[in-house]
Design a protein around this motif. Structure first.
Motif, PDB file in Angstrom:
ATOM      1  N   ASN A  45       7.940  -0.552  -9.067  1.00 14.80           N
ATOM      2  CA  ASN A  45       9.383  -0.641  -9.302  1.00 14.80           C
ATOM      3  C   ASN A  45       9.781   0.020 -10.622  1.00 14.80           C
ATOM      4  O   ASN A  45      10.865   0.610 -10.734  1.00 14.80           O
ATOM      5  N   VAL A  46       8.901  -0.060 -11.630  1.00 13.22           N
ATOM      6  CA  VAL A  46       9.196   0.606 -12.898  1.00 13.22           C
ATOM      7  C   VAL A  46       9.248   2.115 -12.699  1.00 13.22           C
ATOM      8  O   VAL A  46      10.180   2.790 -13.162  1.00 13.22           O
ATOM      9  N   THR A  47       8.247   2.667 -12.006  1.00 14.67           N
ATOM     10  CA  THR A  47       8.231   4.120 -11.793  1.00 14.67           C
ATOM     11  C   THR A  47       9.399   4.566 -10.927  1.00 14.67           C
ATOM     12  O   THR A  47       9.912   5.680 -11.096  1.00 14.67           O
ATOM     13  N   ARG A  48       9.842   3.697 -10.050  1.00 13.71           N
ATOM     14  CA  ARG A  48      10.917   4.083  -9.138  1.00 13.71           C
ATOM     15  C   ARG A  48      12.291   3.948  -9.783  1.00 13.71           C
ATOM     16  O   ARG A  48      13.143   4.836  -9.646  1.00 13.71           O
TER      17      ARG A  48
ATOM     18  N   GLY B  54      13.317   0.077 -19.344  1.00 12.01           N
ATOM     19  CA  GLY B  54      14.386   0.750 -18.605  1.00 12.01           C
ATOM     20  C   GLY B  54      14.900   2.000 -19.282  1.00 12.01           C
ATOM     21  O   GLY B  54      16.035   2.422 -19.028  1.00 12.01           O
ATOM     22  N   ALA B  55      14.085   2.631 -20.138  1.00 15.74           N
ATOM     23  CA  ALA B  55      14.566   3.764 -20.937  1.00 15.74           C
ATOM     24  C   ALA B  55      14.232   5.117 -20.314  1.00 15.74           C
ATOM     25  O   ALA B  55      14.464   6.145 -20.938  1.00 15.74           O
ATOM     26  N   GLY B  56      13.663   5.146 -19.142  1.00 14.33           N
ATOM     27  CA  GLY B  56      13.258   6.413 -18.550  1.00 14.33           C
ATOM     28  C   GLY B  56      14.340   7.038 -17.696  1.00 14.33           C
ATOM     29  O   GLY B  56      15.510   6.630 -17.715  1.00 14.33           O
ATOM     30  N   THR B  57      13.925   8.050 -16.933  1.00 12.30           N
ATOM     31  CA  THR B  57      14.836   8.740 -16.019  1.00 12.30           C
ATOM     32  C   THR B  57      14.482   8.333 -14.591  1.00 12.30           C
ATOM     33  O   THR B  57      13.444   8.762 -14.066  1.00 12.30           O
ATOM     34  N   PRO B  58      15.285   7.499 -13.962  1.00 11.46           N
ATOM     35  CA  PRO B  58      14.939   7.012 -12.618  1.00 11.46           C
ATOM     36  C   PRO B  58      15.003   8.123 -11.589  1.00 11.46           C
ATOM     37  O   PRO B  58      15.661   9.141 -11.783  1.00 11.46           O
ATOM     38  N   LEU B  59      14.299   7.910 -10.492  1.00 11.93           N
ATOM     39  CA  LEU B  59      14.336   8.882  -9.408  1.00 11.93           C
ATOM     40  C   LEU B  59      15.743   8.977  -8.843  1.00 11.93           C
ATOM     41  O   LEU B  59      16.454   7.979  -8.696  1.00 11.93           O
ATOM     42  N   SER B  60      16.157  10.194  -8.503  1.00  9.52           N
ATOM     43  CA  SER B  60      17.508  10.387  -7.971  1.00  9.52           C
ATOM     44  C   SER B  60      17.668   9.742  -6.605  1.00  9.52           C
ATOM     45  O   SER B  60      18.771   9.372  -6.210  1.00  9.52           O
TER      46      SER B  60
ATOM     47  N   ILE C  81       0.827  -1.205   0.000  1.00  4.92           N
ATOM     48  CA  ILE C  81       0.000   0.000   0.000  1.00  4.92           C
ATOM     49  C   ILE C  81       0.862   1.256   0.000  1.00  4.92           C
ATOM     50  O   ILE C  81       0.687   2.164  -0.825  1.00  4.92           O
ATOM     51  N   VAL C  82       1.811   1.302   0.956  1.00  2.00           N
ATOM     52  CA  VAL C  82       2.582   2.528   1.158  1.00  2.00           C
ATOM     53  C   VAL C  82       3.594   2.743   0.038  1.00  2.00           C
ATOM     54  O   VAL C  82       3.753   3.867  -0.461  1.00  2.00           O
ATOM     55  N   ALA C  83       4.287   1.693  -0.389  1.00  2.00           N
ATOM     56  CA  ALA C  83       5.343   1.860  -1.386  1.00  2.00           C
ATOM     57  C   ALA C  83       4.789   2.421  -2.692  1.00  2.00           C
ATOM     58  O   ALA C  83       5.341   3.358  -3.273  1.00  2.00           O
ATOM     59  N   HIS C  84       3.668   1.853  -3.151  1.00  2.00           N
ATOM     60  CA  HIS C  84       3.098   2.345  -4.400  1.00  2.00           C
ATOM     61  C   HIS C  84       2.612   3.787  -4.255  1.00  2.00           C
ATOM     62  O   HIS C  84       2.913   4.646  -5.093  1.00  2.00           O
ATOM     63  N   ALA C  85       1.878   4.062  -3.162  1.00  2.00           N
ATOM     64  CA  ALA C  85       1.320   5.400  -2.988  1.00  2.00           C
ATOM     65  C   ALA C  85       2.414   6.449  -2.873  1.00  2.00           C
ATOM     66  O   ALA C  85       2.358   7.509  -3.513  1.00  2.00           O
ATOM     67  N   VAL C  86       3.432   6.159  -2.063  1.00  2.00           N
ATOM     68  CA  VAL C  86       4.505   7.141  -1.863  1.00  2.00           C
ATOM     69  C   VAL C  86       5.271   7.381  -3.155  1.00  2.00           C
ATOM     70  O   VAL C  86       5.615   8.525  -3.496  1.00  2.00           O
ATOM     71  N   THR C  87       5.551   6.312  -3.902  1.00  2.00           N
ATOM     72  CA  THR C  87       6.292   6.479  -5.161  1.00  2.00           C
ATOM     73  C   THR C  87       5.529   7.360  -6.139  1.00  2.00           C
ATOM     74  O   THR C  87       6.084   8.293  -6.733  1.00  2.00           O
ATOM     75  N   VAL C  88       4.248   7.083  -6.310  1.00  2.00           N
ATOM     76  CA  VAL C  88       3.443   7.892  -7.237  1.00  2.00           C
ATOM     77  C   VAL C  88       3.352   9.332  -6.749  1.00  2.00           C
ATOM     78  O   VAL C  88       3.477  10.290  -7.535  1.00  2.00           O
TER      79      VAL C  88
END
Length: 388
Positions: free
Chosen positions: A303-306, A333-339, A188-195
């Motif tokens: 994990n993709v968004t992160r 894997g072609a995006g810009t990952p979170l710093s 619950i928390v990991a997905h919500a916080v990442t988005v």
């Protein structure tokens, strides 16, 4: 009353009862057996006192205490005409409740032998015509007492074994529930916080030049936060029912594959292109399998968004067969990952997800792709069976 005090009191009461009921102090003089000389009451009491510490000590060394007490009772019968009944029963009960059956039967034989001497003492002064019936009655009474001590002792031993098993099972159940709650909270928390972090970062960058886009991103943050709070409230309602009434509807509100469209839209708002492809004939799923399928996709897309970030593409494939649902989530894997992706990861997401899948009888695998990106595959049973 503490255990040592209680044991001491029980020992004194048992020895006192034996002295009053089964010694020459209270018996009719005409039934005096082979011990014909006068026996002082104080002598009988003092001779019986050693049984008290033996009874107190019997829990530490049941067999030794029983054997010493048996020899002591034998001497009392031969020398003073005292035939203890309650004290050997207590010692035999302790042996039966704390030692294996073979040892218990050996001690029972020793107790019956000593009581056989007591029977001989009782019938010695009787006439030859009276002895057979009295011997049978007394022997039956003493055998019943010894057998009762053994049976009650074995029942107590089995009760302790069952109690230990129940405690062990309860510990396993508590640990399993703790892991389940941890997995649920993580999902619950990991997905919500990442988005929310991605949307907030986008809003911050667009605030000065594209206020409408920033406003839309902050609205998405609000929506995700409300949804996360609703899921947390659902879980807490199950864990802590109000006024003892379980909210059964909480189970029905658990995430399912039917909510996949909303999940995909949330991920798309972060800048990740998501495509869903389904093949085969969908089949009804058990509640636990349905929720697990949703959590598998949710964790994979989180994990993709992160780790891949905005600008990447992901594909969710659902392959239905007669007995299983295969879920394959792949990103390029072609995006810009979170710093600060590492700071936002607990490192336990895939571990908890694998445990969740295994519990319902499924399997999961994940790997990095040679051309870049990541792939997660889970196979879930359409017809659920009890997992390990």
């Amino acid at each position: 009353m503490g255990t040592p005090t209680r044991s001491s009191l029980i020992a004194v009461v048992l020895v006192g009862a034996d002295v009053m009921l089964f010694s020459r102090i209270t018996e009719d003089p005409k039934y005096t057996s082979w011990v014909t000389y006068p026996v002082n009451s104080i002598v009988v009491v003092l001779a019986s006192v050693p049984a008290v510490p033996l009874l107190i000590w019997r829990r530490r060394a049941p067999v030794i205490a029983f054997l010493v007490l048996t020899v002591h009772d034998l001497l009392l019968t031969c020398v003073l005409g005292t035939r203890p009944v309650l004290t050997p029963m207590a010692a035999l009960y302790t042996v039966s409740s704390r030692r294996e059956l073979r040892t218990t039967l050996d001690c029972l034989a020793a107790a019956l032998a000593v009581h056989g001497l007591a029977v001989a003492y009782e019938v010695y002064p009787l006439t030859p015509a009276e002895r057979p019936l009295d011997s049978l009655l007394i022997a039956t009474f003493l055998t019943f007492c010894d057998a009762a001590a053994v049976l009650v002792g074995r029942w107590a031993a089995n009760s302790r074994i069952r109690e230990r098993h129940l405690i062990a099972e309860r510990s396993v159940a508590v640990e399993a529930e703790r892991l389940r709650i941890a997995r649920e909270l993580h999902d619950i928390v990991a997905h919500a916080v990442t988005v929310m972090v991605l949307q907030s970062a986008g809003a911050r960058r667009a605030m000065a030049t594209e206020p409408a886009r920033a406003q839309k991103a902050m609205q998405a943050v609000e929506d995700v936060g409300v949804q996360a709070m609703a899921e947390l409230r659902r879980m807490l309602n199950v864990l802590r029912p109000v006024q003892g009434a379980v909210d059964n509807t909480s189970i029905d509100r658990a995430p399912r594959l039917s909510m996949l469209t909303d999940l995909v839209e949330q991920v798309r708002t972060t800048g990740v292109a998501v495509q869903v492809d389904s093949s085969g004939r969908p089949a009804p799923l058990d509640h636990s399998v349905d929720t697990t399928a949703y959590r598998v996709i949710q964790e994979a897309l989180t994990n993709v968004t992160r780790h891949s970030g905005p600008g990447s593409s992901a594909c969710v494939r659902l392959r239905w067969s007669g007995t299983a649902l295969e879920i394959v989530v792949t990103d390029d894997g072609a995006g810009t990952p979170l710093s600060r992706a590492k700071d936002m990861s607990s490192g336990l997401g895939l571990v908890g997800l694998r445990e969740r899948v295994t519990v319902i009888g499924g399997s999961m695998a994940s790997k990095s792709l040679a051309e870049g990106g990541y792939q997660l595959t889970a196979i879930l049973p359409v017809t659920t069976q009890a997992g390990p």
